[in-house]
Design a protein around this motif. Sequence first.
Motif, mmCIF file in Angstrom:
data_model
loop_
_atom_site.group_PDB
_atom_site.id
_atom_site.type_symbol
_atom_site.label_atom_id
_atom_site.label_comp_id
_atom_site.label_asym_id
_atom_site.label_seq_id
_atom_site.Cartn_x
_atom_site.Cartn_y
_atom_site.Cartn_z
ATOM 1 N N ARG A 322 18.211 5.998 -25.445
ATOM 2 C CA ARG A 322 18.747 5.431 -26.544
ATOM 3 C C ARG A 322 18.111 4.334 -27.345
ATOM 4 O O ARG A 322 18.305 4.394 -28.779
ATOM 5 N N THR A 323 17.570 3.577 -26.708
ATOM 6 C CA THR A 323 17.001 2.428 -27.389
ATOM 7 C C THR A 323 15.734 2.727 -28.138
ATOM 8 O O THR A 323 15.618 2.402 -29.288
ATOM 9 N N ALA A 324 14.958 3.617 -27.839
ATOM 10 C CA ALA A 324 13.851 4.258 -28.548
ATOM 11 C C ALA A 324 14.448 5.043 -29.586
ATOM 12 O O ALA A 324 13.815 5.067 -30.863
ATOM 13 N N ARG A 327 15.840 2.869 -32.536
ATOM 14 C CA ARG A 327 14.391 2.091 -33.222
ATOM 15 C C ARG A 327 13.883 3.217 -34.256
ATOM 16 O O ARG A 327 13.456 2.756 -35.298
ATOM 17 N N ALA A 328 13.838 4.340 -33.737
ATOM 18 C CA ALA A 328 13.300 5.553 -34.537
ATOM 19 C C ALA A 328 14.034 5.925 -35.855
ATOM 20 O O ALA A 328 13.486 5.954 -36.903
ATOM 21 N N VAL A 329 15.391 5.574 -35.670
ATOM 22 C CA VAL A 329 16.133 5.935 -36.668
ATOM 23 C C VAL A 329 16.136 4.935 -37.793
ATOM 24 O O VAL A 329 15.958 4.908 -39.083
ATOM 25 N N ARG A 330 16.027 3.849 -37.115
ATOM 26 C CA ARG A 330 15.834 2.439 -38.309
ATOM 27 C C ARG A 330 14.537 2.491 -38.827
ATOM 28 O O ARG A 330 14.404 2.049 -39.779
ATOM 29 N N GLU A 355 4.966 3.478 -35.187
ATOM 30 C CA GLU A 355 5.773 2.524 -34.405
ATOM 31 C C GLU A 355 7.036 3.063 -33.450
ATOM 32 O O GLU A 355 7.343 2.522 -32.413
ATOM 33 N N SER A 356 7.506 4.149 -33.731
ATOM 34 C CA SER A 356 8.595 4.995 -33.079
ATOM 35 C C SER A 356 7.984 5.480 -31.743
ATOM 36 O O SER A 356 8.383 5.231 -30.608
ATOM 37 N N VAL A 357 6.698 5.860 -31.909
ATOM 38 C CA VAL A 357 5.967 6.491 -30.612
ATOM 39 C C VAL A 357 5.768 5.277 -29.933
ATOM 40 O O VAL A 357 5.825 5.841 -28.496
ATOM 41 N N HIS A 358 5.325 4.107 -30.450
ATOM 42 C CA HIS A 358 4.818 3.004 -29.785
ATOM 43 C C HIS A 358 6.227 2.747 -28.601
ATOM 44 O O HIS A 358 6.173 2.306 -27.531
ATOM 45 N N GLU A 362 6.718 2.668 -24.679
ATOM 46 C CA GLU A 362 7.007 1.345 -24.140
ATOM 47 C C GLU A 362 8.137 1.514 -23.061
ATOM 48 O O GLU A 362 8.015 0.948 -21.993
ATOM 49 N N VAL A 363 9.170 2.309 -23.678
ATOM 50 C CA VAL A 363 10.183 2.406 -22.702
ATOM 51 C C VAL A 363 10.020 3.343 -21.569
ATOM 52 O O VAL A 363 10.314 3.138 -20.273
ATOM 53 N N VAL A 364 9.258 4.344 -21.729
ATOM 54 C CA VAL A 364 8.671 5.301 -20.617
ATOM 55 C C VAL A 364 7.923 4.646 -19.669
ATOM 56 O O VAL A 364 8.058 4.680 -18.331
#
Length: 518
Positions: A322-324, A327-330, A355-358, A362-364
């Motif tokens: 959900r965090t990623a 961030r992707a939507v934003r 940025e979204s892929v990063h 990062e979360v993974v």
Amino acid sequence: MEQALYLKWRPTAFDDMVGQEHITRTLRSALKSGRIRHAYLFSGPRGTGKTTSARLLAKAVNCLHPDPEQRPCNQCEPCIAVNEGRFLDLIEIDAATHTGVDDVRELRDKIAFSPGQGRFKVYIIDEVHRFSGSAFDALLKTLEEPPDHAIFILATTEIDKVPPTIKSRSLQFEFRLLSVGEIADRLELICKEGKLKAERSALEMIARQGRGSMRDSISLLDQIVVDPSEKITVALVQQTLGTAASAAVQALVAALVGGDSSTGLRVIHDAIDAGTDPKHYGQQVIDHLRNVLLAQTGGDQLIEASDEDRAMYTRQGQQISRTALVRAVRAFNEALNNTKTGWQPQLALELALIESVHNVNEVVEAPAAPAFRAAQPAAAAPPPEPAQPEEPPLVRGTPPVIEAAVISTRWNDVLTALLKINPTSPAVMQEFRVHHVDGNTVYLSTDNHVIFDRINPFPDKRKIVERALKAVFGITLHVQVLLVDSTGAVSSESGSDALLNEISAAGGKPRRGSKKTE
């Protein structure tokens, strides 16, 4: 000259209104009971029926049909005169061009005269929020003591700019955006009555591009109908409006969810090369990501889509945190605001993807938190945790942990974070630019020798910059500063020969000049 479709199909009776049942029901009840107010305030987004409802109310209060439930009848003389635009007691004022107090005073002088054709004089003031403060004051006096034969209908798209004194003296109605289904049904009716052939999926695509506005959606349909004999298909809509195929949107989001930036960039390039408008493409990606977020948080029943698409949104929601996702939507929402300018309009979308892929990766890569912690005896002390290093070791000669373009895009955010840590630092760091990233080291460059000497010999100052970078991007990075010339070539004064050779191997421009003698 052929009339525009949105004018040709403007509702002439309350039964023709779409999606504003809460308003039409109240107005018809007031007509039936004879409880007509002297002032109404219609607010809501553009193209949702405010002016149309105002004209219907003006027609209904002057209609001569004996049954109030049948008003407006569109058969008596006042109704016909309103439809033909020759009803003298219907006065429409555009507040955008009549903003001054003198315009309202002139209105007050004329309002005392009795109606010439009907029972009521109806004043429709469109975009009333454009009135000046003194004009509102003059209007307030009229609303406080209106003649019995006068009705005011104020319309606005920005209700917050209307003074509370005006609101309190008016009966307020709030118009809402229409759903895709409601707009598509209306477009389907227009096509059927106009002998036009259209696919339902194409009409739904037009409705989505209309963003809840019936007028905008009908105008888009009018734009597409060049040849009445040509069938309106999804491909025709995509070609005319510059929207992307659903496959291109789904492929981009799939690459994002999978953490594959290279595939995502190719999808963006292929879509733009095919003639897709970057702004429309960004809107479609945001809509898709929003549906994934809804499926992940509230369930797919909140999404207006087919069962197959709902299953896809649910599946993608299970593959991304959900965090990623937030961030992707934003990131794409910010990119959408940056597609209007620049010689590379798709650049904002590319940066948002990277940025979204990063964030996804990062979360993974982050260690998963335990689902629960086993209960410990109250008296037992927790075992000492092994000491963790404050920061990862310096690593060079490896792929960058974050793209230089991403840091460049958010450099102002870094300067803002730097201001909170040390108020004097941003003035110096504004002279630096991101040169490149090697592993977990960010190289910042400047061509100002004085500024370079104020930062390079002092590791503590570079540590402050590293703290700001971590505050913005959430990862620990090392910072090195470089001195470059006007061509961007790295000066030999930037460091040792070993360091300069590493920079050259990492893709920096060759060094020039000789080492400064002490």
